[in-house]
Design a protein around this motif. Structure first.
Motif, PDB file in Angstrom:
ATOM      1  N   ALA A 154      37.659  34.583  36.169  1.00 38.46           N
ATOM      2  CA  ALA A 154      37.593  34.291  34.737  1.00 38.46           C
ATOM      3  C   ALA A 154      38.719  34.728  33.790  1.00 38.46           C
ATOM      4  CB  ALA A 154      36.269  34.469  34.249  1.00 38.46           C
ATOM      5  N   ARG A 155      39.153  36.087  34.232  1.00 35.10           N
ATOM      6  CA  ARG A 155      39.953  37.153  33.338  1.00 35.10           C
ATOM      7  C   ARG A 155      41.290  36.342  34.011  1.00 35.10           C
ATOM      8  NH1 ARG A 155      35.863  41.173  33.977  1.00 35.10           N
ATOM      9  NH2 ARG A 155      36.755  41.594  36.084  1.00 35.10           N
ATOM     10  N   ALA A 156      41.505  35.468  34.760  1.00 34.80           N
ATOM     11  CA  ALA A 156      42.899  35.272  35.033  1.00 34.80           C
ATOM     12  C   ALA A 156      43.368  33.748  34.313  1.00 34.80           C
ATOM     13  CB  ALA A 156      43.169  34.797  36.754  1.00 34.80           C
ATOM     14  N   MET A 157      42.218  33.142  33.554  1.00 32.37           N
ATOM     15  CA  MET A 157      42.589  32.151  32.986  1.00 32.37           C
ATOM     16  C   MET A 157      43.666  32.188  31.687  1.00 32.37           C
ATOM     17  SD  MET A 157      39.020  29.933  33.163  1.00 32.37           S
ATOM     18  CE  MET A 157      39.768  28.269  32.208  1.00 32.37           C
ATOM     19  N   ARG A 158      44.683  31.370  31.727  1.00 33.38           N
ATOM     20  CA  ARG A 158      45.517  31.741  30.515  1.00 33.38           C
ATOM     21  C   ARG A 158      46.219  30.204  30.160  1.00 33.38           C
ATOM     22  NH1 ARG A 158      44.292  36.025  31.362  1.00 33.38           N
ATOM     23  NH2 ARG A 158      45.393  38.313  31.182  1.00 33.38           N
ATOM     24  N   ASP A 159      46.248  30.071  28.943  1.00 35.93           N
ATOM     25  CA  ASP A 159      47.019  28.839  28.404  1.00 35.93           C
ATOM     26  C   ASP A 159      48.518  28.788  28.959  1.00 35.93           C
ATOM     27  OD1 ASP A 159      47.785  26.391  27.454  1.00 35.93           O
ATOM     28  OD2 ASP A 159      47.697  27.251  25.294  1.00 35.93           O
ATOM     29  N   GLY A 160      48.757  27.677  29.959  1.00 37.78           N
ATOM     30  CA  GLY A 160      50.092  27.751  30.469  1.00 37.78           C
ATOM     31  C   GLY A 160      50.065  28.429  31.991  1.00 37.78           C
ATOM     32  N   GLY A 161      49.226  28.961  32.436  1.00 40.51           N
ATOM     33  CA  GLY A 161      48.687  29.543  33.677  1.00 40.51           C
ATOM     34  C   GLY A 161      48.533  28.449  34.612  1.00 40.51           C
ATOM     35  N   ARG A 162      48.319  28.702  35.827  1.00 42.71           N
ATOM     36  CA  ARG A 162      47.962  27.837  36.860  1.00 42.71           C
ATOM     37  C   ARG A 162      46.431  28.199  37.472  1.00 42.71           C
ATOM     38  NH1 ARG A 162      52.028  23.785  37.618  1.00 42.71           N
ATOM     39  NH2 ARG A 162      54.069  24.730  37.331  1.00 42.71           N
ATOM     40  N   VAL A 163      45.884  27.110  38.075  1.00 41.49           N
ATOM     41  CA  VAL A 163      44.783  27.042  38.908  1.00 41.49           C
ATOM     42  C   VAL A 163      44.888  28.088  39.990  1.00 41.49           C
ATOM     43  CG1 VAL A 163      43.227  25.856  40.283  1.00 41.49           C
ATOM     44  CG2 VAL A 163      43.844  24.997  38.163  1.00 41.49           C
ATOM     45  N   GLY A 164      45.974  28.129  40.653  1.00 44.73           N
ATOM     46  CA  GLY A 164      46.185  29.061  41.565  1.00 44.73           C
ATOM     47  C   GLY A 164      46.211  30.663  41.051  1.00 44.73           C
ATOM     48  N   ASP A 165      46.358  30.986  39.634  1.00 45.94           N
ATOM     49  CA  ASP A 165      46.244  32.295  39.347  1.00 45.94           C
ATOM     50  C   ASP A 165      44.767  32.610  39.394  1.00 45.94           C
ATOM     51  OD1 ASP A 165      48.864  32.332  38.745  1.00 45.94           O
ATOM     52  OD2 ASP A 165      48.540  31.691  36.392  1.00 45.94           O
ATOM     53  N   VAL A 166      43.925  31.639  39.009  1.00 41.83           N
ATOM     54  CA  VAL A 166      42.455  32.031  39.193  1.00 41.83           C
ATOM     55  C   VAL A 166      42.076  32.152  40.812  1.00 41.83           C
ATOM     56  CG1 VAL A 166      39.919  31.055  39.053  1.00 41.83           C
ATOM     57  CG2 VAL A 166      41.999  30.641  37.484  1.00 41.83           C
ATOM     58  N   SER A 167      42.494  31.292  41.732  1.00 40.76           N
ATOM     59  CA  SER A 167      42.195  31.584  43.108  1.00 40.76           C
ATOM     60  C   SER A 167      42.964  32.915  43.691  1.00 40.76           C
ATOM     61  CB  SER A 167      42.965  30.498  44.016  1.00 40.76           C
ATOM     62  OG  SER A 167      42.645  29.478  43.543  1.00 40.76           O
ATOM     63  N   LYS A 168      44.143  33.279  43.091  1.00 33.68           N
ATOM     64  CA  LYS A 168      44.740  34.701  43.572  1.00 33.68           C
ATOM     65  C   LYS A 168      43.949  35.891  43.099  1.00 33.68           C
ATOM     66  CE  LYS A 168      49.325  36.720  43.511  1.00 33.68           C
ATOM     67  NZ  LYS A 168      50.703  36.534  43.357  1.00 33.68           N
ATOM     68  N   ALA A 169      43.416  35.613  41.929  1.00 30.33           N
ATOM     69  CA  ALA A 169      42.551  36.821  41.231  1.00 30.33           C
ATOM     70  C   ALA A 169      41.417  37.090  42.060  1.00 30.33           C
ATOM     71  CB  ALA A 169      42.164  36.582  39.917  1.00 30.33           C
ATOM     72  N   ILE A 170      40.507  35.798  42.316  1.00 31.44           N
ATOM     73  CA  ILE A 170      39.299  35.890  43.175  1.00 31.44           C
ATOM     74  C   ILE A 170      39.765  36.524  44.426  1.00 31.44           C
ATOM     75  CG2 ILE A 170      37.512  34.649  44.499  1.00 31.44           C
ATOM     76  CD1 ILE A 170      37.821  32.666  41.916  1.00 31.44           C
ATOM     77  N   ASP A 171      40.566  35.916  45.304  1.00 25.57           N
ATOM     78  CA  ASP A 171      40.849  36.304  46.508  1.00 25.57           C
ATOM     79  C   ASP A 171      41.568  37.870  46.812  1.00 25.57           C
ATOM     80  OD1 ASP A 171      41.213  35.851  49.362  1.00 25.57           O
ATOM     81  OD2 ASP A 171      43.287  35.194  49.053  1.00 25.57           O
ATOM     82  N   GLY A 172      42.315  38.170  45.736  1.00 29.46           N
ATOM     83  CA  GLY A 172      42.699  39.442  45.632  1.00 29.46           C
ATOM     84  C   GLY A 172      41.825  40.563  45.306  1.00 29.46           C
ATOM     85  N   TYR A 173      40.871  40.240  44.545  1.00 29.32           N
ATOM     86  CA  TYR A 173      39.746  41.181  44.269  1.00 29.32           C
ATOM     87  C   TYR A 173      38.958  41.463  45.636  1.00 29.32           C
ATOM     88  CZ  TYR A 173      35.631  43.433  42.808  1.00 29.32           C
ATOM     89  OH  TYR A 173      34.447  44.214  42.663  1.00 29.32           O
ATOM     90  N   VAL A 174      38.565  40.174  46.154  1.00 32.39           N
ATOM     91  CA  VAL A 174      37.779  40.377  47.512  1.00 32.39           C
ATOM     92  C   VAL A 174      38.575  41.378  48.813  1.00 32.39           C
ATOM     93  CG1 VAL A 174      36.560  39.155  49.592  1.00 32.39           C
ATOM     94  CG2 VAL A 174      36.236  38.276  46.998  1.00 32.39           C
ATOM     95  N   LYS A 175      39.674  40.839  48.820  1.00 35.69           N
ATOM     96  CA  LYS A 175      40.683  41.710  49.790  1.00 35.69           C
ATOM     97  C   LYS A 175      40.789  43.119  49.659  1.00 35.69           C
ATOM     98  CE  LYS A 175      42.886  37.351  51.543  1.00 35.69           C
ATOM     99  NZ  LYS A 175      43.933  36.638  51.735  1.00 35.69           N
ATOM    100  N   ARG A 176      40.745  43.530  48.190  1.00 37.19           N
ATOM    101  CA  ARG A 176      40.941  44.849  48.012  1.00 37.19           C
ATOM    102  C   ARG A 176      39.686  45.804  48.325  1.00 37.19           C
ATOM    103  NH1 ARG A 176      43.950  42.510  43.759  1.00 37.19           N
ATOM    104  NH2 ARG A 176      42.220  42.737  42.544  1.00 37.19           N
ATOM    105  N   LEU A 177      38.404  44.842  48.629  1.00 36.71           N
ATOM    106  CA  LEU A 177      37.077  45.751  48.764  1.00 36.71           C
ATOM    107  C   LEU A 177      37.320  46.685  49.992  1.00 36.71           C
ATOM    108  CD1 LEU A 177      34.926  43.057  47.616  1.00 36.71           C
ATOM    109  CD2 LEU A 177      35.364  45.105  46.340  1.00 36.71           C
ATOM    110  N   PRO A 178      36.620  47.938  50.151  1.00 36.28           N
ATOM    111  CA  PRO A 178      36.390  48.418  51.417  1.00 36.28           C
ATOM    112  C   PRO A 178      35.738  47.702  52.389  1.00 36.28           C
ATOM    113  CG  PRO A 178      34.850  49.371  49.733  1.00 36.28           C
ATOM    114  CD  PRO A 178      35.888  48.505  49.093  1.00 36.28           C
ATOM    115  N   VAL A 179      34.797  46.705  52.229  1.00 43.43           N
ATOM    116  CA  VAL A 179      33.964  45.879  53.145  1.00 43.43           C
ATOM    117  C   VAL A 179      34.763  44.569  53.283  1.00 43.43           C
ATOM    118  CG1 VAL A 179      31.878  45.133  53.717  1.00 43.43           C
ATOM    119  CG2 VAL A 179      32.021  47.147  52.483  1.00 43.43           C
TER     120      VAL A 179
END
Length: 259
Positions: free
Chosen positions: A127-152
């Motif tokens: 949700a925090r990755a949504m920006r006017d002029g941004g891309r849907v891929g920005d939302v996907s990247k933010a979700i995926d990046g957060y999950v991959k940075r977790l210790p589990v």
């Protein structure tokens, strides 16, 4: 859509509060039906899919443990420690709201509690990755990046995604929860997305049961689901299915259109 979103928020709160040992998933669904009736709303889910297959027979998808999404409510009795995902949608004057929450019956296994929190936080990262002029891929990247940075390590469902939402429950564009570098649609003020990461304690591989709806993890691992309907306004982000509009989580990005 904000009115529909508030009905969804009320229904989810009531259904999550009803989750307890000995309660059936059908009883929880009936609570959602009563909220819709009381608020003069109709269901986004009831009868959905009938034009191409088996129509969904309930107002909420209620998925337990290894059931990840699209679980059909019925006679299943909840037990202590069960992981319960509830997905709920409402329509007001032709406009949709859609959201999901995952809760635990009784005392949570620490690993299940961590899974739920990871899924919830991943949704907010999107949700925090949504920006006017941004891309849907920005939302996907933010979700995926957060999950991959977790210790589990968690499995992120790939066959099932978030989606555009408005005058229909499912609209373009799809909003994947895992990131691939590729062209994706632009985000513009006035768009609304249902952002909904679905994570498992195992792999991302799934199976659909013979009821044509219930999706389970192929390896039997438990899953969690967290979703909100998120609108992009000229002033920022407005979460239509949160009572506070997302103000607590969004901070300076919070940009509602109305009180």
């Amino acid at each position: 859509m904000r009115r529909a979103g508030l009905v969804v928020a009320e229904g989810l709160e009531a259904m999550c509060d009803a989750v307890a040992v000995g309660v059936t998933t059908g009883e929880i669904d009936r609570i959602g039906r009563s909220v819709l009736e009381r608020r003069g709303a109709t269901s986004s889910f009831l009868g959905y899919g009938g034009e191409w297959g088996t129509p969904f027979p309930a107002v909420a998808c209620i998925s337990v443990n290894e059931e990840l999404v699209h679980g059909i409510p019925g006679d299943r009795v909840l037990h202590d420690g069960d992981l319960v995902s509830i997905d709920f949608g409402a329509i007001i004057e032709g406009w949709h709201g859609d959201a999901a929450r995952t809760v635990v019956v009784g005392e949570a296994d620490p690993a299940d509690a961590a899974l739920i929190e990871a899924t919830r936080a991943a949704m907010w990262a999107g949700a925090r990755a949504m920006r006017d002029g941004g891309r849907v891929g920005d939302v996907s990247k933010a979700i995926d990046g957060y999950v991959k940075r977790l210790p589990v390590s968690y499995g992120t469902l790939r066959e099932y995604t978030g989606h555009g939402i408005g005058s229909e429950m499912h609209m373009s564009p799809d909003v994947p929860n895992w990131y691939r570098p590729r062209p994706t649609p632009r985000l513009r003020a006035g768009m609304a997305l249902a952002i909904e990461p679905m994570l498992t304690r195992g792999t991302h591989h799934t199976l659909e049961l013979d009821d044509d709806w219930t999706v389970v993890s192929r390896d039997g691992s438990r899953g969690a689901h967290w979703e909100n309907t998120v609108a992009l306004t000229g002033d920022g982000v407005w979460v239509l299915t949160e009572p506070d509009g997302g103000a607590t989580e969004l901070g300076d990005l919070f940009g509602p259109l109305a009180d």
